[in-house]
Design a protein around this motif. Structure first.
Motif, PDB file in Angstrom:
ATOM      1  N   PHE A  60       0.878  -1.161   0.000  1.00 36.51           N
ATOM      2  CA  PHE A  60       0.000   0.000   0.000  1.00 36.51           C
ATOM      3  C   PHE A  60       0.919   1.216   0.000  1.00 36.51           C
ATOM      4  CE2 PHE A  60      -2.789  -3.289   1.251  1.00 36.51           C
ATOM      5  CZ  PHE A  60      -4.102  -2.857   1.067  1.00 36.51           C
ATOM      6  N   GLY A  61       0.993   1.921  -1.137  1.00 44.67           N
ATOM      7  CA  GLY A  61       2.002   2.960  -1.291  1.00 44.67           C
ATOM      8  C   GLY A  61       1.431   4.328  -1.602  1.00 44.67           C
ATOM      9  N   GLN A  62       2.260   5.334  -1.367  1.00 41.97           N
ATOM     10  CA  GLN A  62       1.930   6.720  -1.681  1.00 41.97           C
ATOM     11  C   GLN A  62       3.185   7.545  -1.454  1.00 41.97           C
ATOM     12  OE1 GLN A  62       0.912   9.834  -2.958  1.00 41.97           O
ATOM     13  NE2 GLN A  62      -1.085   8.839  -2.766  1.00 41.97           N
ATOM     14  N   GLN A  63       3.440   8.518  -2.334  1.00 39.75           N
ATOM     15  CA  GLN A  63       4.631   9.359  -2.181  1.00 39.75           C
ATOM     16  C   GLN A  63       4.431  10.464  -1.162  1.00 39.75           C
ATOM     17  OE1 GLN A  63       6.010  10.552  -6.144  1.00 39.75           O
ATOM     18  NE2 GLN A  63       7.524   8.923  -5.976  1.00 39.75           N
ATOM     19  N   LYS A  64       3.187  10.774  -0.849  1.00 47.82           N
ATOM     20  CA  LYS A  64       2.911  11.775   0.178  1.00 47.82           C
ATOM     21  C   LYS A  64       2.718  11.063   1.515  1.00 47.82           C
ATOM     22  CE  LYS A  64      -0.396  15.306   1.640  1.00 47.82           C
ATOM     23  NZ  LYS A  64      -0.580  14.673   2.968  1.00 47.82           N
ATOM     24  N   GLY A  65       3.327  11.601   2.566  1.00 52.30           N
ATOM     25  CA  GLY A  65       3.172  11.018   3.887  1.00 52.30           C
ATOM     26  C   GLY A  65       1.858  11.429   4.539  1.00 52.30           C
ATOM     27  N   GLY A  66       1.498  10.722   5.611  1.00 59.24           N
ATOM     28  CA  GLY A  66       0.342  11.089   6.407  1.00 59.24           C
ATOM     29  C   GLY A  66      -0.998  10.733   5.820  1.00 59.24           C
ATOM     30  N   VAL A  67      -1.038   9.761   4.893  1.00 54.73           N
ATOM     31  CA  VAL A  67      -2.306   9.396   4.264  1.00 54.73           C
ATOM     32  C   VAL A  67      -2.934   8.162   4.906  1.00 54.73           C
ATOM     33  CG1 VAL A  67      -1.599  10.409   2.072  1.00 54.73           C
ATOM     34  CG2 VAL A  67      -1.249   7.962   2.466  1.00 54.73           C
ATOM     35  N   GLY A  68      -2.249   7.570   5.893  1.00 53.65           N
ATOM     36  CA  GLY A  68      -2.810   6.420   6.588  1.00 53.65           C
ATOM     37  C   GLY A  68      -2.433   5.081   6.006  1.00 53.65           C
ATOM     38  N   LYS A  69      -1.425   5.033   5.117  1.00 52.52           N
ATOM     39  CA  LYS A  69      -1.111   3.765   4.455  1.00 52.52           C
ATOM     40  C   LYS A  69      -0.566   2.729   5.437  1.00 52.52           C
ATOM     41  CE  LYS A  69       3.446   5.261   2.915  1.00 52.52           C
ATOM     42  NZ  LYS A  69       4.117   4.478   3.990  1.00 52.52           N
ATOM     43  N   THR A  70       0.158   3.153   6.475  1.00 57.32           N
ATOM     44  CA  THR A  70       0.646   2.189   7.462  1.00 57.32           C
ATOM     45  C   THR A  70      -0.516   1.569   8.228  1.00 57.32           C
ATOM     46  OG1 THR A  70       2.794   3.266   7.730  1.00 57.32           O
ATOM     47  CG2 THR A  70       2.039   1.884   9.542  1.00 57.32           C
ATOM     48  N   THR A  71      -1.464   2.396   8.648  1.00 59.35           N
ATOM     49  CA  THR A  71      -2.651   1.874   9.322  1.00 59.35           C
ATOM     50  C   THR A  71      -3.412   0.934   8.405  1.00 59.35           C
ATOM     51  OG1 THR A  71      -2.839   3.874  10.678  1.00 59.35           O
ATOM     52  CG2 THR A  71      -4.803   2.503  10.478  1.00 59.35           C
ATOM     53  N   ASP A  72      -3.555   1.319   7.141  1.00 61.60           N
ATOM     54  CA  ASP A  72      -4.246   0.466   6.176  1.00 61.60           C
ATOM     55  C   ASP A  72      -3.529  -0.877   6.028  1.00 61.60           C
ATOM     56  OD1 ASP A  72      -5.863   2.650   5.839  1.00 61.60           O
ATOM     57  OD2 ASP A  72      -4.962   3.264   3.937  1.00 61.60           O
ATOM     58  N   THR A  73      -2.212  -0.835   5.922  1.00 63.68           N
ATOM     59  CA  THR A  73      -1.433  -2.054   5.767  1.00 63.68           C
ATOM     60  C   THR A  73      -1.603  -2.968   6.976  1.00 63.68           C
ATOM     61  OG1 THR A  73       0.211  -0.857   4.435  1.00 63.68           O
ATOM     62  CG2 THR A  73       0.878  -2.981   5.343  1.00 63.68           C
ATOM     63  N   CYS A  74      -1.552  -2.385   8.155  1.00 60.96           N
ATOM     64  CA  CYS A  74      -1.709  -3.180   9.379  1.00 60.96           C
ATOM     65  C   CYS A  74      -3.118  -3.762   9.476  1.00 60.96           C
ATOM     66  CB  CYS A  74      -1.410  -2.321  10.600  1.00 60.96           C
ATOM     67  SG  CYS A  74       0.330  -1.858  10.786  1.00 60.96           S
ATOM     68  N   MET A  75      -4.131  -2.963   9.165  1.00 61.60           N
ATOM     69  CA  MET A  75      -5.508  -3.444   9.264  1.00 61.60           C
ATOM     70  C   MET A  75      -5.794  -4.561   8.264  1.00 61.60           C
ATOM     71  SD  MET A  75      -7.009  -1.971  11.786  1.00 61.60           S
ATOM     72  CE  MET A  75      -8.714  -2.431  11.434  1.00 61.60           C
ATOM     73  N   VAL A  76      -5.304  -4.424   7.041  1.00 62.48           N
ATOM     74  CA  VAL A  76      -5.506  -5.478   6.049  1.00 62.48           C
ATOM     75  C   VAL A  76      -4.742  -6.736   6.452  1.00 62.48           C
ATOM     76  CG1 VAL A  76      -5.100  -6.133   3.651  1.00 62.48           C
ATOM     77  CG2 VAL A  76      -6.020  -3.893   4.168  1.00 62.48           C
ATOM     78  N   SER A  77      -3.575  -6.585   7.058  1.00 59.84           N
ATOM     79  CA  SER A  77      -2.831  -7.744   7.550  1.00 59.84           C
ATOM     80  C   SER A  77      -3.614  -8.468   8.639  1.00 59.84           C
ATOM     81  CB  SER A  77      -1.466  -7.315   8.087  1.00 59.84           C
ATOM     82  OG  SER A  77      -0.673  -6.733   7.082  1.00 59.84           O
ATOM     83  N   LEU A  78      -4.250  -7.709   9.519  1.00 63.27           N
ATOM     84  CA  LEU A  78      -5.064  -8.312  10.572  1.00 63.27           C
ATOM     85  C   LEU A  78      -6.268  -9.046   9.988  1.00 63.27           C
ATOM     86  CD1 LEU A  78      -5.013  -5.425  13.214  1.00 63.27           C
ATOM     87  CD2 LEU A  78      -3.907  -7.663  13.432  1.00 63.27           C
ATOM     88  N   VAL A  79      -6.922  -8.424   9.022  1.00 65.27           N
ATOM     89  CA  VAL A  79      -8.070  -9.069   8.384  1.00 65.27           C
ATOM     90  C   VAL A  79      -7.630 -10.344   7.665  1.00 65.27           C
ATOM     91  CG1 VAL A  79      -9.709  -8.853   6.475  1.00 65.27           C
ATOM     92  CG2 VAL A  79      -9.506  -7.024   8.164  1.00 65.27           C
ATOM     93  N   SER A  80      -6.529 -10.264   6.925  1.00 62.92           N
ATOM     94  CA  SER A  80      -6.035 -11.418   6.184  1.00 62.92           C
ATOM     95  C   SER A  80      -5.803 -12.617   7.106  1.00 62.92           C
ATOM     96  CB  SER A  80      -4.733 -11.053   5.465  1.00 62.92           C
ATOM     97  OG  SER A  80      -4.141 -12.179   4.859  1.00 62.92           O
ATOM     98  N   SER A  81      -5.202 -12.355   8.263  1.00 63.17           N
ATOM     99  CA  SER A  81      -4.814 -13.446   9.158  1.00 63.17           C
ATOM    100  C   SER A  81      -5.917 -13.860  10.116  1.00 63.17           C
ATOM    101  CB  SER A  81      -3.571 -13.049   9.954  1.00 63.17           C
ATOM    102  OG  SER A  81      -3.810 -11.851  10.692  1.00 63.17           O
ATOM    103  N   LEU A  82      -6.647 -12.887  10.686  1.00 65.71           N
ATOM    104  CA  LEU A  82      -7.587 -13.174  11.764  1.00 65.71           C
ATOM    105  C   LEU A  82      -9.003 -13.420  11.287  1.00 65.71           C
ATOM    106  CD1 LEU A  82      -6.422 -10.518  14.405  1.00 65.71           C
ATOM    107  CD2 LEU A  82      -5.633 -12.876  14.111  1.00 65.71           C
ATOM    108  N   VAL A  83      -9.386 -12.802  10.168  1.00 64.27           N
ATOM    109  CA  VAL A  83     -10.739 -12.977   9.636  1.00 64.27           C
ATOM    110  C   VAL A  83     -10.743 -13.999   8.509  1.00 64.27           C
ATOM    111  CG1 VAL A  83     -12.715 -11.837   8.558  1.00 64.27           C
ATOM    112  CG2 VAL A  83     -11.364 -10.614  10.269  1.00 64.27           C
ATOM    113  N   LYS A  84      -9.769 -13.880   7.600  1.00 60.03           N
ATOM    114  CA  LYS A  84      -9.748 -14.717   6.399  1.00 60.03           C
ATOM    115  C   LYS A  84      -8.931 -15.990   6.556  1.00 60.03           C
ATOM    116  CE  LYS A  84     -12.220 -11.777   4.091  1.00 60.03           C
ATOM    117  NZ  LYS A  84     -13.546 -12.145   3.538  1.00 60.03           N
TER     118      LYS A  84
END
Length: 298
Positions: A7-31
């Protein structure tokens, strides 16, 4: 086959780290997918998010240790039965210097991490890499290892411009430099932090669709949720209705991403595709969303 996603973006502060962590949690814990999260940012924000979430106090080894040893498995930290992380710390600042000192040509420097990842990737269904908002040799190393890029675009002008630079300039430069060795497919642009009542935000979504094409923009949009702002500070929790809504939102993002990948791999390109939300529709939990359970999370 394992899917390696950024999950990438050249501008900082867009929430991509949170998005990456949340999708990782969904992938492992829900799916119920075997999932690896790799923190490639010297700030270690994804590492902090996950260590707070799982109450990890000590990190045995960081990503940089595995890179120096030539063995990423030495840096893997197990969080649950289905979720591992390779954590990062400030020692990642040394990585570019390490590459320059140890490799004489640009190809070996750029593909070093990818070569190491090959040795462990088949243990997982999904690997998510969190990268900083920059375009240097460190980021090159992560980018050339990924299969699919999700461009996280905050509904602000600078983020919109950053999305265009990331896709049309940065990724294209990697392709120009290394040709068929670059496996990157842009899975889509993911609009984030939209506030419906602000006309400029809606206009930027419309311009995003005009610029990249309707099929290349996620139908799922990350609204501006206060709960998402708390998770990086305190770690993820699953205690109430609002937490379940956040998991439902990212379950839809995960499912849309899976569907997009499936279309790319079976048909070669996306045409006339519209994702139908399964977990969260018009801000409300669906029946499937209400049934969400997290497995292996206390």
């Amino acid at each position: 086959m394992v899917k390696i996603i950024i999950f990438g973006q050249q501008k900082g502060g867009v929430g991509k780290t949170t998005d990456t962590c949340m999708v990782s949690l969904v992938s492992s814990l829900v799916k119920d997918k075997k999932t690896l999260l790799i923190d490639f940012d010297l700030q270690g924000n994804a590492t902090t998010f996950m260590t707070k979430t799982f109450q990890i106090e000590n990190i045995p080894q960081t990503l940089m240790f595995g890179l120096e040893e030539g063995d990423l498995s030495k840096s893997v930290l197990k969080l649950t039965d289905n979720l591992d992380i390779i954590p990062a710390s400030y020692d990642m600042r040394l990585y570019s210097e390490f590459l320059t000192e140890n490799f004489n040509n640009s190809f070996d420097r750029t593909f070093y991490f990818s070569k190491l990842l090959e040795k462990i990737k088949d243990q997982y269904d999904y690997i998510f890499i969190d990268i900083p908002p920059s375009t240097d040799l460190k980021v090159d190393n992560a980018m050339v290892a990924c299969n699919y890029l999700v461009v996280v675009q905050e509904t602000q002008q600078f983020s919109f411009e950053g999305s265009q630079r990331l896709i049309f300039d940065y990724v294209q430069t990697l392709v120009d430099d290394f040709g068929d060795n670059i496996p990157i497919q842009v899975a889509g642009v993911l609009p984030a932090l939209l506030q419906q009542k602000r006309p400029m935000h809606q206009k930027l979504v419309e311009e995003t669709v005009e610029t990249f094409g309707r099929d290349n923009v996620f139908n799922t949009i990350i609204q501006n949720h206060a709960r998402l702002e708390w998770y990086p500070r305190l770690g993820f929790s699953f205690e109430d209705y609002h937490d379940k809504k956040m998991v439902a939102l990212f379950s839809d993002i995960f499912d849309e991403l899976e569907e997009r990948i499936e279309i790319f791999e079976t048909e070669g390109d996306i045409e006339n595709y519209i994702y139908q939300p399964k977990y969260l529709k018009e801000g409300k939990l669906t029946d499937l969303g209400k049934e969400i359970r997290l497995y292996g999370f206390n």
